[in-house]
Design a protein around this motif. Structure first.
Motif, PDB file in Angstrom:
ATOM      1  N   LYS A  41       0.839  -1.196   0.000  1.00 41.95           N
ATOM      2  CA  LYS A  41       0.000   0.000   0.000  1.00 41.95           C
ATOM      3  C   LYS A  41       0.872   1.243   0.000  1.00 41.95           C
ATOM      4  CE  LYS A  41      -3.874  -2.060   2.451  1.00 41.95           C
ATOM      5  NZ  LYS A  41      -4.729  -2.004   3.630  1.00 41.95           N
ATOM      6  N   GLY A  42       0.483   2.220  -0.796  1.00 45.36           N
ATOM      7  CA  GLY A  42       1.203   3.478  -0.852  1.00 45.36           C
ATOM      8  C   GLY A  42       2.262   3.553  -1.934  1.00 45.36           C
ATOM      9  N   ASP A  43       2.575   2.444  -2.586  1.00 48.62           N
ATOM     10  CA  ASP A  43       3.574   2.462  -3.659  1.00 48.62           C
ATOM     11  C   ASP A  43       3.054   3.255  -4.850  1.00 48.62           C
ATOM     12  OD1 ASP A  43       5.301   0.892  -2.228  1.00 48.62           O
ATOM     13  OD2 ASP A  43       4.928  -0.946  -3.380  1.00 48.62           O
ATOM     14  N   LYS A  44       3.921   4.067  -5.428  1.00 46.87           N
ATOM     15  CA  LYS A  44       3.584   4.765  -6.666  1.00 46.87           C
ATOM     16  C   LYS A  44       3.906   3.818  -7.808  1.00 46.87           C
ATOM     17  CE  LYS A  44       4.444   9.391  -4.944  1.00 46.87           C
ATOM     18  NZ  LYS A  44       5.241  10.630  -5.091  1.00 46.87           N
ATOM     19  N   VAL A  45       2.952   3.638  -8.723  1.00 39.26           N
ATOM     20  CA  VAL A  45       3.116   2.680  -9.807  1.00 39.26           C
ATOM     21  C   VAL A  45       2.650   3.282 -11.135  1.00 39.26           C
ATOM     22  CG1 VAL A  45       2.870   0.645  -8.338  1.00 39.26           C
ATOM     23  CG2 VAL A  45       0.855   1.642  -9.380  1.00 39.26           C
ATOM     24  N   ILE A  46       3.061   2.627 -12.223  1.00 41.91           N
ATOM     25  CA  ILE A  46       2.592   2.946 -13.561  1.00 41.91           C
ATOM     26  C   ILE A  46       2.133   1.634 -14.190  1.00 41.91           C
ATOM     27  CG2 ILE A  46       3.190   3.875 -15.828  1.00 41.91           C
ATOM     28  CD1 ILE A  46       5.418   5.452 -14.511  1.00 41.91           C
ATOM     29  N   THR A  47       0.946   1.644 -14.785  1.00 40.79           N
ATOM     30  CA  THR A  47       0.438   0.439 -15.432  1.00 40.79           C
ATOM     31  C   THR A  47       1.025   0.309 -16.829  1.00 40.79           C
ATOM     32  OG1 THR A  47      -1.473   1.531 -16.398  1.00 40.79           O
ATOM     33  CG2 THR A  47      -1.741   0.629 -14.170  1.00 40.79           C
ATOM     34  N   ASN A  48       0.819  -0.847 -17.446  1.00 42.63           N
ATOM     35  CA  ASN A  48       1.295  -1.063 -18.808  1.00 42.63           C
ATOM     36  C   ASN A  48       0.613  -0.105 -19.778  1.00 42.63           C
ATOM     37  OD1 ASN A  48       3.073  -3.154 -18.202  1.00 42.63           O
ATOM     38  ND2 ASN A  48       1.448  -4.670 -18.274  1.00 42.63           N
ATOM     39  N   GLY A  49      -0.581   0.348 -19.446  1.00 45.20           N
ATOM     40  CA  GLY A  49      -1.301   1.305 -20.282  1.00 45.20           C
ATOM     41  C   GLY A  49      -0.865   2.738 -20.067  1.00 45.20           C
ATOM     42  N   ARG A  54      -1.331   5.439  -7.227  1.00 40.29           N
ATOM     43  CA  ARG A  54      -0.797   4.972  -5.947  1.00 40.29           C
ATOM     44  C   ARG A  54      -1.643   3.792  -5.497  1.00 40.29           C
ATOM     45  NH1 ARG A  54      -2.050   6.478  -0.691  1.00 40.29           N
ATOM     46  NH2 ARG A  54      -3.506   8.017  -1.510  1.00 40.29           N
ATOM     47  N   VAL A  55      -1.001   2.739  -5.022  1.00 33.05           N
ATOM     48  CA  VAL A  55      -1.705   1.531  -4.589  1.00 33.05           C
ATOM     49  C   VAL A  55      -2.458   1.826  -3.298  1.00 33.05           C
ATOM     50  CG1 VAL A  55      -1.449  -0.866  -3.855  1.00 33.05           C
ATOM     51  CG2 VAL A  55       0.005   0.033  -5.666  1.00 33.05           C
ATOM     52  N   LEU A  56      -3.769   1.592  -3.319  1.00 35.50           N
ATOM     53  CA  LEU A  56      -4.592   1.771  -2.127  1.00 35.50           C
ATOM     54  C   LEU A  56      -4.868   0.460  -1.411  1.00 35.50           C
ATOM     55  CD1 LEU A  56      -7.363   4.310  -3.181  1.00 35.50           C
ATOM     56  CD2 LEU A  56      -5.388   4.712  -1.751  1.00 35.50           C
ATOM     57  N   GLU A  57      -5.064  -0.592  -2.199  1.00 37.92           N
ATOM     58  CA  GLU A  57      -5.488  -1.868  -1.622  1.00 37.92           C
ATOM     59  C   GLU A  57      -4.956  -3.010  -2.467  1.00 37.92           C
ATOM     60  OE1 GLU A  57      -9.810  -3.974  -1.183  1.00 37.92           O
ATOM     61  OE2 GLU A  57      -9.712  -1.824  -0.818  1.00 37.92           O
ATOM     62  N   ILE A  65      -6.280  -2.077  -6.077  1.00 30.56           N
ATOM     63  CA  ILE A  65      -7.014  -0.845  -6.345  1.00 30.56           C
ATOM     64  C   ILE A  65      -5.992   0.279  -6.361  1.00 30.56           C
ATOM     65  CG2 ILE A  65      -8.789   0.712  -5.525  1.00 30.56           C
ATOM     66  CD1 ILE A  65     -10.425  -1.656  -5.006  1.00 30.56           C
ATOM     67  N   ILE A  66      -6.007   1.041  -7.456  1.00 30.52           N
ATOM     68  CA  ILE A  66      -5.060   2.136  -7.636  1.00 30.52           C
ATOM     69  C   ILE A  66      -5.828   3.448  -7.663  1.00 30.52           C
ATOM     70  CG2 ILE A  66      -3.361   3.157  -9.198  1.00 30.52           C
ATOM     71  CD1 ILE A  66      -2.703   0.367 -10.153  1.00 30.52           C
ATOM     72  N   ALA A  70      -8.336  10.224 -11.889  1.00 33.48           N
ATOM     73  CA  ALA A  70      -9.716   9.947 -12.271  1.00 33.48           C
ATOM     74  C   ALA A  70     -10.508   9.265 -11.163  1.00 33.48           C
ATOM     75  CB  ALA A  70      -9.742   9.073 -13.522  1.00 33.48           C
ATOM     76  N   GLY A  71      -9.862   8.846 -10.110  1.00 36.88           N
ATOM     77  CA  GLY A  71     -10.532   8.149  -9.010  1.00 36.88           C
ATOM     78  C   GLY A  71      -9.839   6.845  -8.691  1.00 36.88           C
ATOM     79  N   LYS A  72     -10.615   5.895  -8.200  1.00 37.67           N
ATOM     80  CA  LYS A  72     -10.077   4.585  -7.838  1.00 37.67           C
ATOM     81  C   LYS A  72     -10.417   3.594  -8.952  1.00 37.67           C
ATOM     82  CE  LYS A  72     -10.874   5.501  -2.958  1.00 37.67           C
ATOM     83  NZ  LYS A  72     -11.634   5.097  -1.777  1.00 37.67           N
ATOM     84  N   ILE A  73      -9.409   2.829  -9.358  1.00 40.77           N
ATOM     85  CA  ILE A  73      -9.587   1.861 -10.437  1.00 40.77           C
ATOM     86  C   ILE A  73      -9.004   0.520  -9.992  1.00 40.77           C
ATOM     87  CG2 ILE A  73      -9.114   1.331 -12.848  1.00 40.77           C
ATOM     88  CD1 ILE A  73      -8.706   4.305 -13.328  1.00 40.77           C
ATOM     89  N   LYS A  74      -9.700  -0.562 -10.323  1.00 42.43           N
ATOM     90  CA  LYS A  74      -9.247  -1.912  -9.982  1.00 42.43           C
ATOM     91  C   LYS A  74      -8.463  -2.497 -11.158  1.00 42.43           C
ATOM     92  CE  LYS A  74     -11.099  -6.194  -8.067  1.00 42.43           C
ATOM     93  NZ  LYS A  74     -12.335  -6.865  -7.645  1.00 42.43           N
TER      94      LYS A  74
END
Length: 96
Positions: A41-49, A54-57, A65-66, A70-74
């Motif tokens: 939790k809390g890691d800053k990440v970049i998706t392949n897209g 930031r990782v929330l869950e 869940i990031i 735009a909000g929270k995305i799974k």
């Protein structure tokens, strides 16, 4: 003896393919699996897209869940780019 000499180029080709194609691919897959297992939790990440967040869950089913602009995305954990995330989190090196 002639039979061994006729199979030697084929055996050499298989050995080269293993060393230069299969082995590095297996090593990279192992590193990616280890990277996704070490997310927290809390890691800053970049998706392949290309989505920054930031990782929330982290869920047990392999999803996370990031939180992004735009909000929270799974996402699936495998959708997080190991290379891009490493570049994002690498310390900036000052040029002299």
């Amino acid at each position: 003896m002639e039979q061994i000499q006729s199979f030697l180029p084929i055996l050499l080709l298989v050995a080269v393919m293993y060393l230069f194609l299969i082995r590095p691919q297996m090593k990279k897959a192992k590193q990616e699996k280890q990277f996704t297992a070490q997310l927290k939790k809390g890691d800053k990440v970049i998706t392949n897209g290309g989505l920054h967040g930031r990782v929330l869950e982290l869920n047990d089913d392999g999803t996370c869940i990031i939180e992004c602009g735009a909000g929270k995305i799974k996402f699936e954990r495998s959708a997080i780019s190991m290379e891009r995330t490493a570049k994002l989190n690498a310390p900036l090196i000052e040029k002299k």
